[in-house]
Design a protein around this motif. Structure first.
Motif, short mmCIF file in Angstrom:
data_model
loop_
_atom_site.label_atom_id
_atom_site.label_comp_id
_atom_site.label_asym_id
_atom_site.label_seq_id
_atom_site.Cartn_x
_atom_site.Cartn_y
_atom_site.Cartn_z
N SER A 158 0.82 -1.21 0.00
CA SER A 158 0.00 0.00 0.00
C SER A 158 0.86 1.26 0.00
N LEU A 159 2.19 1.11 0.24
CA LEU A 159 3.08 2.25 0.07
C LEU A 159 3.03 2.75 -1.37
N ASP A 205 0.47 2.44 -3.48
CA ASP A 205 -0.81 3.14 -3.65
C ASP A 205 -0.73 4.53 -3.03
N ALA A 206 -0.13 4.59 -1.84
CA ALA A 206 -0.05 5.87 -1.13
C ALA A 206 0.74 6.88 -1.96
N ALA A 207 1.85 6.44 -2.53
CA ALA A 207 2.67 7.36 -3.32
C ALA A 207 1.92 7.86 -4.54
N ARG A 208 1.20 6.95 -5.20
CA ARG A 208 0.42 7.36 -6.37
C ARG A 208 -0.70 8.30 -5.95
N ASP A 209 -1.31 7.98 -4.80
CA ASP A 209 -2.39 8.79 -4.28
C ASP A 209 -1.93 10.22 -4.02
N LEU A 210 -0.67 10.36 -3.60
CA LEU A 210 -0.13 11.68 -3.29
C LEU A 210 0.44 12.36 -4.53
N GLY A 211 0.23 11.76 -5.69
CA GLY A 211 0.56 12.44 -6.93
C GLY A 211 1.81 11.96 -7.63
N ALA A 212 2.46 10.92 -7.12
CA ALA A 212 3.70 10.47 -7.75
C ALA A 212 3.40 9.71 -9.04
N PHE A 234 -7.27 3.55 -7.90
CA PHE A 234 -6.42 2.36 -7.87
C PHE A 234 -7.02 1.24 -8.70
N ASN A 272 -2.74 9.48 -9.53
CA ASN A 272 -1.95 10.69 -9.27
C ASN A 272 -2.51 11.91 -9.98
N ASN A 287 -7.53 12.27 -1.86
CA ASN A 287 -6.44 11.63 -1.14
C ASN A 287 -6.99 10.60 -0.17
N PHE A 314 -4.94 5.32 4.52
CA PHE A 314 -5.00 3.87 4.36
C PHE A 314 -5.22 3.17 5.68
N PHE A 316 5.64 6.24 4.83
CA PHE A 316 6.91 5.83 4.24
C PHE A 316 7.94 5.64 5.35
N ILE A 326 6.26 16.58 -4.60
CA ILE A 326 5.98 16.09 -5.96
C ILE A 326 5.40 17.21 -6.81
#
Lengths: 269, 368
Positions: A161-162, A164-171, B56, B77, B82, B85, B91, B106
C-alpha cells in the motif's frame, strides 16, 4: 549431566569446529611471517615476503585489475539485478514468479566450472578476445542472480500500500520508483552490491576460463604461482586478501545491523 | 441539486471474474462538504468503491465521476482525492515532516510554502513538535494522525478513509471518532469513510450507505437507518434488534407473537406478511400483568450500562431486552412498548419502493 556440563560440551564442539575451519588459514598467515622461506619449519619473524609483494609491480597491477573488475562488475550487476528483481516482483502469477526465481537460483548453485566453460565457448564463438572485457562480462553474469536474490525479499517485505499511497499523493510511476521503492529496498541493494563484490573478488573458476594473455586476477595469479613452486610471498598475498575479505564482511555486518532496526511503518497494533 | 455532486457513480459494476462480482450496478451521488460512511461486512464492496474513487482500480462497467468529469482511465496521481489507508502506509524511510511533505514535493512547491503547509497540517492533527521523529518511533494513534496530515495537506476535494481506526484500541478509537468528525467540519471537505463498525458509522456520519454483497442496501442519515431499516440485513447489521415475522392486518394494526398491536406504519396490502423490528432498548420490563407480551427469562448478562436479558414468548419468539432493571432467570416478565417502537418491513422491498410507499402513505394521510 548438569546443564552447565552440557553447555561446556557444546561449547567445546563449537570451538573444535571453528578451530578446524580456521586452522589452515591461520597456518598460512603464520608462515607468511616466516624468515625460513618454506612452510616446513618456522625460523623467525620477517616482513620480507610482504615487502616482496609490494615491490612486485606485476602483482600490484593484477591487484588493481582485480579491484577494477570487482567494482565495475558489482556496480553494473547491482543495477541489472535491481531491475531484474523489480521485473520478477511485477509478475502477477505466483507460478511464473516462482519459475523465474528458480531460474535465477539455478545460476547461483550451478558449478562455476560449467559457467566458466560455457562462457569460454560463447566468447570464442562470437570472437571476443579474452581479457578485461570477457572477465568483466562473466563476473557481471554470475553476480546478477546474487543481487536479485538479495533485493527481491526486500521488495516482497515492502508494504504494497506504500505504492498506492505514493500514487495517491501524486507520484508518477517514476516518482514511485525513485522516491519510495528504491529508498525502501536500499538495504537489499547494498547487501547485493557487497555480496557481488566479494564473489567477484574471490572468484577463481570462472575467471580462470575466460581470462586471456596479459590479463589476470589475484586468485588466478596465486593459483599459477602456487603451481610453480612455494614462495611465501603467496602466503603474504593471501593474508592480505583474507584481511580485505574480513573487512568486507564487517562492513556488510554493520550495514545489516543498521537495517535490522524496525524500519516498517504502520504495522504495530 | 444533481449538478453539484462531487462524486457520482453511474451503474458501476466491478468484476474480478465472471462469477466474482464485487459491485453490482451501483449508483449514488455524494454532495460536497458532508461526512459519508460506507458501512458493511467484509467483502461487501465498500473498499472497492473507495479504490474506484481513488483511482487504484477502474470499473468493469459504468462510470465514476468526480465533479462532472468521468474518471475512467484517469490514474490516481491525477485525481484531486487523497486516501488515509487502513495500515496508514507511511513511508518508513522518511520522517514525519517528509511524510507529510511528500505530496507537496511532488508538486514542486517552494520550500517555504512546503514548510508552512506541513506545519499547518501538523497543527491540525495536534502533532506540532514531532516533525523530526521517525515513523517507527510513533505510536498507532500518532501514525494515524500523520497519515491524515499527509492526506489533507494536499487540500483534496474528497478525503477517503479506509477503516483508519480499526487498528486502534477502543478508547483511542472513540477519541479519534470525535476528532475526525471535528476535522471534517473545520476543513469543510467531503469525507468518505469506510468501516464495518456500525457504532462508528452512527456516531460520525451525515449519511450512511449500508452495503451488502456488492449492492447498496439502504442510504440515509444515521437516525433514518437506525429507526427505519429497510430489510432484515440492515436491521440486523445496524444495532441490535428483535426481528419477528408478523402480519399486517390493516394500516396501523399488526399481528405478531400471537397478539395484535397498534403501530404507526401503513401502506401495505391487507393481511400482508411482514417482518417487524423492535429495538431492545425500546422494550420496558414490567410485571407480567402490565405487559403487552409475556416472556420467560432465559439468560441475563450485565453489560455495564444495562442488563442484556434474553427471553422467549409463548409462540417461541426470542426477545432481546436492554433494561437497567435486573430480573431473575426463569421468571416470567411483561414487556411494554409503544406503537412507535414497532417498525414494519416489507419483504424484498427496494430502497426506491420504500421511499415511494412512505410518500404515498403520507399523502393519503394528509388528504384525510
Amino acid at each position: 549431566m548438569n546443564p552447565a556440563g552440557k553447555r561446556s560440551w557444546s561449547g567445546l564442539y563449537l570451538f573444535v569446529v571453528f578451530a578446524i575451519l580456521y586452522a589452515p588459514i591461520l597456518y598460512l598467515v603464520v608462515y607468511s611471517f616466516n624468515s625460513g622461506g618454506t612452510m616446513h619449519g618456522y625460523e623467525g619473524f620477517t616482513l620480507e615476503w610482504y615487502g616482496e609483494v609490494f615491490s612486485d609491480v606485476r602483482l600490484l597491477i593484477i591487484v588493481l585489475n582485480t579491484l577494477v573488475i570487482a567494482l565495475f562488475s558489482s556496480a553494473i550487476s547491482t543495477v541489472l539485478g535491481v531491475i531484474g528483481a523489480l521485473a520478477i516482483y511485477r509478475v502477477r502469477r505466483q507460478q511464473s514468479r516462482n519459475a523465474l526465481l528458480s531460474l535465477n537460483n539455478v545460476l547461483i548453485v550451478s558449478p562455476d566450472v560449467v559457467i566458466g566453460a560455457s562462457f569460454l565457448i560463447l566468447f570464442t564463438m562470437i570472437g571476443l578476445q579474452l581479457g578485461f572485457i570477457s572477465v568483466l562480462v562473466a563476473h557481471i553474469a554470475f553476480s546478477v542472480p546474487i543481487v536479485v536474490l538479495m533485493v527481491l525479499p526486500k521488495l516482497q517485505e515492502m508494504n504494497p500500500s506504500l505504492l498506492d499511497a505514493a500514487r495517491d499523493l501524486g507520484a508518477s510511476g517514476w516518482g514511485v520508483l525513485t522516491k519510495v521503492v528504491l529508498p525502501v529496498i536500499r538495504p537489499g541493494i547494498f547487501a547485493g552490491f557487497f555480496m557481488a563484490l566479494t564473489y567477484s573478488l574471490d572468484d577463481f573458476a570462472v575467471t580462470f576460463f575466460v581470462t586471456g594473455n596479459g590479463f589476470s586476477t589475484l586468485s588466478v595469479e596465486i593459483y599459477s604461482r602456487a603451481r610453480q613452486g612455494v614462495s611465501l610471498s603467496i602466503n603474504a598475498l593471501s593474508t592480505l586478501l583474507f584481511l580485505v575479505t574480513i573487512a568486507l564482511v564487517i562492513g556488510y555486518y554493520l550495514i545489516s545491523l543498521r537495517n535490522s532496526r524496525p524500519a516498517e511503518g504502520g504495522q504495530n497494533r | 441539486m444533481k449538478d453539484d455532486a462531487i462524486i457520482r457513480f453511474d451503474q458501476v459494476t466491478m468484476r474480478y471474474g465472471p462469477e466474482d462480482v464485487v459491485l453490482d450496478k451501483v449508483s449514488f451521488e455524494l454532495q460536497p462538504g458532508k461526512f459519508y460512511t460506507l458501512l458493511g461486512p467484509s467483502g461487501c464492496g465498500k473498499t472497492t468503491i473507495l479504490r474506484l474513487i481513488a483511482g487504484f482500480a477502474d470499473p468493469t462497467e459504468g462510470t465514476v465521476y468526480i465533479g462532472d468529469v468521468p474518471m475512467n482511465g484517469v490514474p490516481a496521481n491525477k485525481r484531486r482525492v487523497n486516501t488515509v489507508f487502513q495500515d496508514y502506509a507511511l513511508f518508513p524511510h522518511l520522517n514525519v515532516f517528509e511524510n507529510v511533505a511528500f505530496g507537496l514535493r511532488i508538486k514542486k512547491l517552494k520550500k517555504d510554502v512546503i514548510q508552512a503547509k506541513v506545519s499547518e497540517a501538523l497543527r491540525f492533527v495536534n502533532l506540532v513538535g514531532y516533525e523530526n521523529r521517525k515513523i517507527s518511533e510513533m505510536s498507532g494513534g500518532q501514525r494515524q494522525r500523520v497519515a491524515i496530515a499527509r492526506a489533507i495537506v494536499n487540500e483534496p476535494d474528497v478525503l477517503l478513509l479506509d477503516e483508519p481506526l480499526s487498528a486502534l484500541d477502543l478508547k483511542l478509537r472513540t477519541e479519534m471518532q470525535v476528532e475526525l468528525r471535528e476535522l471534517q467540519r473545520r476543513l469543510g471537505i467531503t469525507f468518505v469513510f469506510v468501516t464495518h463498525d456500525q457504532e462508528e458509522a452512527l456516531a460520525m456520519s451525515d449519511e450512511i450507505y449500508v452495503l451488502n454483497k456488492g449492492r447498496i442496501q439502504q442510504s440515509g442519515t444515521p437516525i433514518d437507518i437506525y429507526d427505519e431499516p429497510i430489510n432484515r440485513f440492515v436491521a440486523d447489521f445496524i444495532g441490535e434488534s428483535n426481528i419477528l415475522e408478523g402480519k399486517m392486518i390493516r394500516d396501523y394494526r399488526v399481528e405478531f407473537g400471537g397478539s395484535e398491536f397498534d403501530c404507526v406504519d401503513g401502506g401495505f396490502l391487507p393481511n400482508e406478511l411482514v417482518e417487524i423490528v423492535i429495538r431492545p432498548e425500546d422494550l420496558e420490563v414490567v410485571s407480567p400483568e402490565e405487559g403487552k407480551l409475556k416472556v420467560r427469562v432465559e439468560s441475563q448478562l450485565f453489560r455495564g450500562v444495562h442488563y442484556e436479558i434474553v427471553g422467549r414468548d409463548r409462540s417461541g419468539n426470542r426477545w432481546l431486552v436492554h433494561s437497567t432493571r435486573s430480573v431473575k432467570v426463569g421468571d416470567e416478565i411483561g414487556l411494554r412498548f409503544g406503537p412507535e417502537a414497532i417498525h414494519v418491513m416489507r419483504f424484498g422491498e427496494t430502497e426506491e419502493d420504500f421511499d415511494r410507499r412512505l410518500e404515498a402513505f403520507a399523502e393519503v394521510n394528509h388528504a384525510k
